[in-house]
Every structure is written in structure tokens, then in C-alpha cells.
Design a protein around this motif. Structure first.
Motif, PDB file in Angstrom:
ATOM      1  N   ASP A   1       1.747   6.942  -6.717  1.00  0.00           N
ATOM      2  CA  ASP A   1       0.730   7.990  -6.876  1.00  0.00           C
ATOM      3  C   ASP A   1       1.310   9.389  -6.673  1.00  0.00           C
ATOM      4  OD1 ASP A   1      -1.605   6.883  -7.776  1.00  0.00           O
ATOM      5  OD2 ASP A   1      -2.522   6.684  -5.796  1.00  0.00           O
ATOM      6  N   VAL A   2       2.209   9.537  -5.709  1.00  0.00           N
ATOM      7  CA  VAL A   2       2.832  10.839  -5.458  1.00  0.00           C
ATOM      8  C   VAL A   2       3.585  11.311  -6.698  1.00  0.00           C
ATOM      9  CG1 VAL A   2       4.716  11.960  -4.178  1.00  0.00           C
ATOM     10  CG2 VAL A   2       3.001  10.641  -2.949  1.00  0.00           C
ATOM     11  N   GLN A   3       4.355  10.412  -7.294  1.00  0.00           N
ATOM     12  CA  GLN A   3       5.128  10.789  -8.477  1.00  0.00           C
ATOM     13  C   GLN A   3       4.221  11.051  -9.684  1.00  0.00           C
ATOM     14  OE1 GLN A   3       8.162  11.680  -8.162  1.00  0.00           O
ATOM     15  NE2 GLN A   3       8.178  10.956  -6.064  1.00  0.00           N
TER      16      GLN A   3
ATOM     17  N   ASP B   1       0.824  -1.211   0.000  1.00  0.00           N
ATOM     18  CA  ASP B   1       0.000   0.000   0.000  1.00  0.00           C
ATOM     19  C   ASP B   1       0.857   1.259   0.000  1.00  0.00           C
ATOM     20  OD1 ASP B   1      -2.264  -1.603   0.020  1.00  0.00           O
ATOM     21  OD2 ASP B   1      -2.593  -1.399   2.188  1.00  0.00           O
ATOM     22  N   ASN B   2       1.907   1.260   0.796  1.00  0.00           N
ATOM     23  CA  ASN B   2       2.807   2.413   0.861  1.00  0.00           C
ATOM     24  C   ASN B   2       3.526   2.626  -0.466  1.00  0.00           C
ATOM     25  OD1 ASN B   2       4.423   4.549   1.971  1.00  0.00           O
ATOM     26  ND2 ASN B   2       6.065   3.066   2.216  1.00  0.00           N
ATOM     27  N   SER B   3       4.010   1.560  -1.064  1.00  0.00           N
ATOM     28  CA  SER B   3       4.728   1.721  -2.329  1.00  0.00           C
ATOM     29  C   SER B   3       3.781   2.185  -3.433  1.00  0.00           C
ATOM     30  CB  SER B   3       5.467   0.440  -2.715  1.00  0.00           C
ATOM     31  OG  SER B   3       4.573  -0.626  -2.904  1.00  0.00           O
TER      32      SER B   3
ATOM     33  N   LYS C   1      -4.186   2.138 -14.174  1.00  0.00           N
ATOM     34  CA  LYS C   1      -3.160   3.192 -14.126  1.00  0.00           C
ATOM     35  C   LYS C   1      -2.099   2.967 -15.190  1.00  0.00           C
ATOM     36  CE  LYS C   1      -3.366   6.110 -10.498  1.00  0.00           C
ATOM     37  NZ  LYS C   1      -3.775   7.468 -10.708  1.00  0.00           N
ATOM     38  N   SER C   2      -1.625   1.732 -15.316  1.00  0.00           N
ATOM     39  CA  SER C   2      -0.553   1.492 -16.281  1.00  0.00           C
ATOM     40  C   SER C   2      -1.036   1.729 -17.707  1.00  0.00           C
ATOM     41  CB  SER C   2       0.051   0.100 -16.113  1.00  0.00           C
ATOM     42  OG  SER C   2      -0.891  -0.900 -16.371  1.00  0.00           O
ATOM     43  N   GLN C   3      -2.267   1.331 -18.013  1.00  0.00           N
ATOM     44  CA  GLN C   3      -2.803   1.574 -19.355  1.00  0.00           C
ATOM     45  C   GLN C   3      -2.965   3.072 -19.603  1.00  0.00           C
ATOM     46  OE1 GLN C   3      -6.572  -0.288 -20.149  1.00  0.00           O
ATOM     47  NE2 GLN C   3      -6.395   0.043 -22.339  1.00  0.00           N
TER      48      GLN C   3
END
Length: 181
Positions: free
Chosen positions: A38-40, A31-33, A85-87
Motif C-alpha cells: 500500500d505504501v508503494q 498484514d505488514n507486507s 487491488k491487482s485488477q
């Protein structure tokens, strides 16, 4: 004999508690990673409008490129799962490539200090995104491996731990980059 059985039960209980705690830590690391990815990505989304605005002044007739970037950015912002997200990120990357192709056609834009700074920031952000993706995928690998091994798989199934998706590149991003002069 009662002491031996008590010690064995205590060892099993300590092992199960340790196993459960390890699964919790790994789940939280995943979850943290993902949050770091998301931050980036948020930083990338924030840079894009500034980059587009700096190009718009030079390439006003390239309306379709700007619309594609805006649409791709919105889709990427609203995507939720790693697969979505990746798509969406792949589509956004393609739109940004179109923008940089437009910038290549305008030498005065390429020399613009603001554009160069934004382009450098976006490049740095892309590197941070790549690192965050790698860290996320490494963490997902550790987590998925842990919940698939025996006896953790039994324990993980009892508590609802499910495999997580990797953040994967798709299609064009796997192909070699074409350089043309």
C-alpha cells in the motif's frame, strides 16, 4: 507416573502456545507486507498527477488518455482486497502505458527534464511495487502453508485463521511486451 503425565501435558501446552504464537506472527507479517504494498502504491498514486500535468502542456488534445488515467487511479485507490487491488492496478498500468505512448509522439516532452525525472521516479516506484508484491506473496505463501498443515490447521480453524489472497497479475500483464519501432 504423575510426573510423567504432568511433563507430557506441559510439553503439549508449550507446543500449542508456540504454534499459536507462530500463527499470530505470520498473520501480522502478512498484514505488514500488505501495508508495504500500500505504501508503494500510494507513492505511485501521488506521482501520477504530476506526470499527467507535465504531459498535458504538450498534448492538450489527448483528453481521453488523461481521463482514463484519472478514472483508473481513482478505482485503484478505492480497491480494498488483493484481488480488487491487482485488477485495478492492471487497469492503471494500461492507462499509464497509453500516457507513455503519447509522450513518445512529442520529442520535446521526452527531452523535458521534469518529465524525465517523474518518469524515472515512477519507474523506481514500479520496481518497489514489484518487490513489495513479491514479498507479500511470499509471506502469504508461508502463512497459508502454516495454517493448512496438521496440527496447525485444527488450531487455526478454532481461532478463525483464514487463507489470504495473493496479489496476482492478470491478463495483459502476463503477455510478452511488444516492442515496435
Amino acid at each position: 507416573m504423575g510426573w510423567i503425565i504432568g511433563i507430557i501435558i506441559l510439553i503439549v501446552v508449550v507446543y500449542l502456545i508456540s504454534l499459536y504464537n507462530r500463527l499470530v506472527v505470520l498473520k501480522n507479517k502478512v498484514d505488514n507486507s500488505w501495508a508495504q504494498v500500500d505504501v508503494q502504491l500510494k507513492r505511485r498514486y501521488d506521482l501520477i498527477p504530476n506526470l499527467v500535468e507535465s504531459v498535458k502542456g504538450y498534448a492538450t488534445h489527448e483528453k481521453e488518455v488523461f481521463e482514463n488515467i484519472a478514472k483508473a487511479r481513482q478505482v485503484a485507490i478505492s480497491a480494498q482486497s488483493p484481488a480488487e487491488k491487482s485488477q485495478a492496478e492492471n487497469q492503471l498500468t494500461q492507462a499509464l502505458r497509453q500516457l507513455f505512448a503519447v509522450a513518445e509522439a512529442y520529442p520535446e516532452l521526452k527531452a523535458n527534464e521534469n518529465f524525465m525525472q517523474l518518469q524515472n521516479e515512477l519507474s523506481e516506484t514500479e520496481n518497489k511495487i514489484a518487490y513489495s508484491r513479491q514479498f507479500y506473496n511470499d509471506t502469504v505463501f508461508m502463512y497459508n502453508s502454516s495454517i493448512e498443515k496438521f496440527p496447525a490447521n485444527v488450531f487455526a480453524g478454532m481461532f478463525g485463521y483464514k487463507k489470504r489472497e495473493y496479489f496476482e497479475t492478470q491478463g495483459e500483464e502476463r503477455e510478452p511486451v511488444k516492442v515496435q519501432f
